[in-house]
Design an enzyme around this catalytic site. Structure first.
Site, PDB file in Angstrom:
ATOM      1  CB  THR A  95      -0.880  -0.080   1.235  1.00  0.00           C
ATOM      2  OG1 THR A  95      -1.654  -1.046   1.515  1.00  0.00           O
ATOM      3  CG2 THR A  95      -1.907   1.236   1.225  1.00  0.00           C
ATOM      4  CE  LYS A 171      -5.360  -1.736   0.705  1.00  0.00           C
ATOM      5  NZ  LYS A 171      -3.875  -2.207   1.047  1.00  0.00           N
ATOM      6  CE  LYS A 239       1.719   1.074   5.192  1.00  0.00           C
ATOM      7  NZ  LYS A 239       1.185   1.116   4.007  1.00  0.00           N
TER       8      LYS A 239
END
Length: 292
Positions: A95, A171, A239
């Site tokens: 990611t 994503k 994150k």
């Protein structure tokens, strides 16, 4: 495409690499933890003694690493990309911010190799079952080459476009919903705790009603455990929601729910609990209520 290198044999990467081996691919995996390589070897793969061994002679290399910086360090800082044959493919499944993926792809293409932008959703459960959702951006011909590889790891492989970064963008949207759903589930269950309700009964009710979500059903039981198994850490959502907010800023789009969820994950991490299971975002609400 039969020879696949794999870098990053963590809680998701190892079962993904195992599934590739089970599907008949010759998988050579590298991880800083020697025991992870040994586990891959036991499943029919090969443990690479170094990064260069994971790249040399491969048709494609999967990077299931922490972030774009780590991917860049592997490819260029450690020089591993130079050991992948010209025309070889880097499948980036971490990611990462969309802009970082696009920039990395440009550098890789400049070295005569290709990038498939292919982040995943589904967590450890999906990685183990081979049922991940994989969001792909690649030219049509390149996608056709790597699709059998992706199919071995996921049950839903969706091509979103030609340009690296488009998969990462999808994503980010996915993680916005995951993070907000998870924080909302924690808020609801912490309220139930404060009110003294039977928590098993309450979880049974909301998990089977219109209030339910996948994140509630999966993480809710672990919110009630004292030391739950870690399937995805709090710091992962620190994150990922940071990436979501970066994407929103770039698009001049306000994301207030994502911002609030990010602050709750960040507050738990700031108390030294970032490595715990992400279900423990509930600790942020317990602290607000004076119960932590």
């Amino acid at each position: 495409m039969k020879k696949i290198g794999f870098v990053g044999l963590g809680s998701m990467g190892l079962p993904m690499a195992r599934n590739l081996a089970r599907a008949g691919f010759a998988v050579t995996g590298f991880d800083l933890r020697a025991e992870a390589g040994a586990q891959l070897a036991a499943a029919g793969g090969t443990a690479a003694p170094s990064l260069t061994d994971a790249f040399a002679g491969q048709d494609a290399v999967v990077l299931m690493v922490v972030n774009a910086t780590q991917a860049e360090d592997i490819l260029f800082g450690a020089g591993a990309l130079a050991h992948l044959a010209p025309g070889g493919v880097v499948i980036l499944m971490a990611t990462c911010p969309p802009a970082a993926v696009a920039a990395l792809a440009s550098r890789v293409e400049g070295e005569g190799r290709h990038v498939v932008d292919a982040p995943v959703s589904g967590g450890v459960v999906g990685a183990e079952a081979g049922s991940l959702t994989i969001m792909v951006a690649a030219q049509a011909g390149l996608f056709a080459q790597v699709q059998p590889v992706l199919d071995a790891m996921g049950s839903k492989v969706v091509r979103l476009g030609d340009r690296p970064g488009q998969g990462a963008t999808a994503k980010a949207v996915n993680q916005l919903l995951c993070g907000v759903h998870l924080a909302a589930a924690a808020e609801a269950l912490s309220l139930a705790e404060t009110l003294g309700l039977d928590m098993d009964a309450m979880l049974d009710i909301v998990s089977g009603s219109a209030a339910s979500s996948w994140m509630l059903r999966d993480r809710g039981p672990r919110m009630l455990e004292r030391n739950p198994r870690v399937t995805s850490a709090v710091d992962i959502f620190v994150k990922d929601l940071g990436i979501v907010l970066e994407a929103g800023t770039g698009a001049r789009t306000a994301l207030p729910l994502a911002a609030i969820a990010h602050q709750h994950f960040l507050s738990v991490s700031g108390r030294g609990r970032g490595a715990e299971d992400d279900s423990q975002v509930i600790a942020a609400y317990r602290a607000l209520q004076g119960r932590a």
